[in-house]
Write a protein that holds these residues in place. Structure first.
Motif, PDB file in Angstrom:
ATOM      1  N   ASP A   1      48.897  42.782  43.873  1.00  0.00           N
ATOM      2  CA  ASP A   1      49.080  41.330  43.863  1.00  0.00           C
ATOM      3  C   ASP A   1      48.315  40.627  44.962  1.00  0.00           C
ATOM      4  O   ASP A   1      47.925  39.484  44.814  1.00  0.00           O
ATOM      5  CB  ASP A   1      50.575  41.004  44.016  1.00  0.00           C
ATOM      6  N   PHE A   2      48.113  41.318  46.089  1.00  0.00           N
ATOM      7  CA  PHE A   2      47.475  40.584  47.184  1.00  0.00           C
ATOM      8  C   PHE A   2      46.014  40.260  46.884  1.00  0.00           C
ATOM      9  O   PHE A   2      45.450  39.350  47.489  1.00  0.00           O
ATOM     10  CB  PHE A   2      47.646  41.306  48.522  1.00  0.00           C
TER      11      PHE A   2
ATOM     12  N   LEU B   1      45.160  39.065  43.982  1.00  0.00           N
ATOM     13  CA  LEU B   1      45.348  37.781  43.299  1.00  0.00           C
ATOM     14  C   LEU B   1      45.569  36.671  44.324  1.00  0.00           C
ATOM     15  O   LEU B   1      44.986  35.588  44.221  1.00  0.00           O
ATOM     16  CB  LEU B   1      46.545  37.889  42.351  1.00  0.00           C
ATOM     17  N   THR B   2      46.388  36.972  45.339  1.00  0.00           N
ATOM     18  CA  THR B   2      46.606  35.982  46.406  1.00  0.00           C
ATOM     19  C   THR B   2      45.279  35.611  47.045  1.00  0.00           C
ATOM     20  O   THR B   2      44.989  34.439  47.260  1.00  0.00           O
ATOM     21  CB  THR B   2      47.540  36.558  47.489  1.00  0.00           C
TER      22      THR B   2
END
Lengths: 390, 322
Positions: free
Chosen positions: A284-285, A287-288
């Protein structure tokens, strides 16, 4: 942290001791000994052979010899070479080591960097045509039968095109009246490479905290240019100006082995980097990071590649030992008289002091490499840092 | 003033089995300073809408039609560099699952500063750090957290830090995509309060995405209910709650327990959400509709939001049935 380091050092000493004992026992288990061919000489009486055996202490039982050897070892006495008698193993290693160190340190660093770079680009361009082709090529070069490949390279570049020398690390005719020994040149080359790499790393570390990205890039570029100019000046000053043509000769001989080994060695790193990085890119990071509006390059290098580094560094540490032992195959094919050939000859001729000294040297190096790996993990992954404190 | 206007947004994912139409003809507007809620079950396209707004959808996802007008400018079809400017300094996101929103090997402060560096290249490190401390103060974090690594923080702290991160580049609109999913109830409540407070203090617009209709009721002024990639009901939150028109909205409300009023049995919705591969334009809820009329059963009416009251829209098919 100190406690952790202390514990690791303590473990390493025990491992090293066991390594020494088992190496000695294994060498002893090889049938025959270094002097058996004396028996084949009809002019020598059998008593002469026994005399020699006694002289070297080979008549004593194994347990006694092991204790004696290890006792001497820790007093810094490695004995004498059986085959090159007046010379000690340390002298032999001191002569061979710089040659291997120079060649294989270069090979390892180049292979690691190209592998990591190509791997991360492959992962980033997943699904594109270029990715497919480069991956297929990497798998091919990873699985290629190495001796055949090295011979093909020699044949093609050395014989067919005649661009590069076939084997050896210098042209003897050039060195006929050389004011320096080749080892001296090797040592100054190693010193130079080491200083340049350390300065580069320092530049990188000290510019890391510059907030503006363009300023950081410029500062790095300028300092590397200064470094390049300084190194040119360095090689043209005093003693080194005389050494330069000889160093160039060695460097010229290094091109083909470096290229040949790199083609095989980079692929492993590249494929490993590709796989781990594709795993990280699902996180996910990433995507962040994209949502934050960072540039693709920065997301790739700072977030994806940085997190994929740990397994890649691990595999690099395992291969780093080849800096010392050299690949016996490579050294044999390219007639590069380094550590690999020294070890091979020592084992074949049962020159136990030389073999033991070389092996223990490799052992020490491998243990230190693993120790550094442990510490660098803590640097690469802060989560390990915490655990190791407890 | 509308800060965000989404018109007829279509988004689909290319898969081996065919095009998955995850977002179909979605239109809504968010006014300045308003909070807008999107509610729906898993896989109904809530997050796909959020990702389309910043065009962060996965590689196989593509916006096939529609406009997203942010601050008076259509941002669909912008190139990467233009999008990067909109991201974070225009629209920022508080992601679901804050646990994984942080890069594990970079310090929290550095990860926030990194975004600021991208959007305010002229600021110095000290200025950035000062601002981060201010933001930490707003969301209730200590300033020492700047130098911590993500794994040293608890889940609630991480989520607070994510909110601070979302605020770091002065966005005009924040998308909160199920920001409390992975947290326990007490922390959830704190985080919701924090988001409200931030919104009030800074006067931001907010899009709140959740599957929890109770949270939507608490947090938003206007809301939309999504089902199978389309908005089936939209309007003032108070109106949708007091007078739900669409059968699906009613089912959602009845499936949530209420602590006031008479005891009622909780209802659950039979059936499964439909596949979104190669769908037709007719109402996709008719398979699960509890009391369908003839039109509904024969699937004759195309899906389209119809105005039934000021600030209250509902899908045409369900105006009469349900």
């Amino acid at each position: 942290m100190y406690k952790y380091v202390f514990r690791r050092v303590y473990q390493l000493i025990i491992v090293f001791f066991l390594f020494l004992v088992s190496s000695y026992v294994l060498f002893d288990a090889i049938p025959g000994n270094a002097f058996q061919n004396l028996l084949l000489n009809p002019d020598l009486p059998p008593e002469a052979y026994e005399q020699v055996i006694k002289l070297y202490g080979l008549d004593k039982p194994l347990s006694e010899r092991v204790i004696l050897y290890i006792g001497n070892f820790f007093q810094g006495d490695f004995g004498y070479s059986y085959k090159h008698f007046p010379r000690t193993p340390i002298e032999l290693i001191a002569e061979r080591l710089p040659r291997t160190l120079m060649l294989f340190a270069m090979v390892n660093i180049i292979a690691f960097y190209t592998g990591f770079l190509i791997g991360k680009i492959l992962a980033w361009r997943r699904g594109s045509k270029s990715e497919t082709w480069i991956t297929v090529t990497s798998v091919f070069s990873y699985t290629i039968f190495y001796p055949w490949w090295a011979l093909m390279m020699l044949w093609f570049f050395g014989y067919k095109l005649n661009w590069l020398p076939i084997g050896k690390f210098l042209y003897p005719e050039k060195w006929y009246d050389a004011p320096y020994d080749s080892d001296v040149i090797f040592v100054s080359m190693i010193k130079f490479t080491l200083v340049v790499s350390v300065v580069q790393i320092l530049v990188y570390i000290y510019t890391r905290n510059i907030e503006s990205l363009s300023l950081r890039r410029n500062v790095r570029f300028i300092s590397l240019s200064i470094l390049a100019i300084l190194s040119i000046l360095y090689w043209n000053s005093g003693d080194l100006a005389i050494q330069k043509p000889y160093a160039m000769d060695i460097a010229y001989h290094m091109i083909l082995p470096i290229f040949t080994v790199t083609v095989v060695a980079f692929a492993g790193t590249a494929l490993l980097t590709r796989t781990t990085m594709m795993e990280v890119m699902k996180d996910d990071f990433i995507l962040t990071a994209r949502a934050k509006g960072l540039s693709q390059k920065r997301i790739r290098d700072r977030h994806a590649a940085r997190n994929a580094l740990l397994p890649v560094v691990t595999s690099f540490i395992f291969t780093i030992v080849t800096i010392i032992d050299g690949s016996v195959l490579t050294e044999t094919i390219f007639s590069w008289p380094g550590m690999g050939q020294l070890i091979l000859d020592a084992v074949l001729e049962e020159d136990i002091p030389v073999a033991m000294a070389s092996f223990s040297f490799i052992g020490v190096f491998a243990l230190i490499a693993h120790f550094i790996a442990d510490i660098s993990y803590a640097y690469l992954d802060p989560r390990i840092r915490i655990q190791s404190q407890g | 003033m509308n800060i965000l206007e989404v018109k007829d947004l279509d988004m689909s994912y290319r898969t081996i089995d065919g095009e998955v139409e995850a977002v179909k003809k979605v239109s809504f507007t968010v006014k300045e300073g308003e909070s807008f809620g999107i509610v729906g079950e898993s896989g109904c396209g809530k997050t796909s809408v959020a990702m389309s707004l910043l065009q962060l959808q996965a590689d196989n996802g593509k916006i096939t039609n529609g406009e997203i007008i942010f601050n008076g400018k259509n941002i669909v079809g912008l190139n990467e560099a233009e999008l990067r400017e909109v991201r974070w300094s225009g629209i920022s996101i508080v992601f679901q699952g804050a646990m994984n929103s942080w890069n594990p090997v970079v310090k929290i402060g550095e990860q926030i500063r990194e975004a600021m560096r991208e959007h305010y290249p002229d600021k110095t490190k000290d200025e950035n750090t000062k601002k981060i401390i201010e933001l930490f103060d707003i969301v209730g974090l200590e300033s020492s957290i700047i130098d911590r690594f993500p794994h040293e923080l608890s889940g609630g702290m991480k989520q607070r830090a994510v909110i601070a991160l979302a605020l770091s580049c002065d966005p005009k609109l924040i998308i909160a995509d199920e920001p409390t999913t992975a947290l326990d109830v007490v922390i959830q409540d704190q985080i919701l309060k924090e988001i409200r407070k931030v919104q009030d203090v800074l006067g931001l617009s907010l899009i709140y995405i959740s599957h929890d209709i109770a949270v939507i009721a608490e947090m938003t002024d206007n809301m939309a209910v999504m089902y199978a990639g389309s908005i089936v009901e939209m309007g003032k939150t108070s109106k949708v709650f007091s007078d739900p028109k669409h059968a699906y909205t009613r089912m959602l409300l009845e499936s949530t327990p209420s602590i006031v009023g008479p005891k009622k049995k909780l209802r659950s919705l039979d059936g499964e959400p439909p596949s979104l591969i190669n769908t037709d334009p007719y109402c996709l809820f008719s398979y699960r509709c509890p009391n369908p009329d003839d039109n509904c059963q024969n699937r004759k009416i195309e899906m389209k939001l119809t105005k039934i009251d000021t600030d209250h829209y509902v899908d045409k098919c369900c105006v009469n049935c349900g």
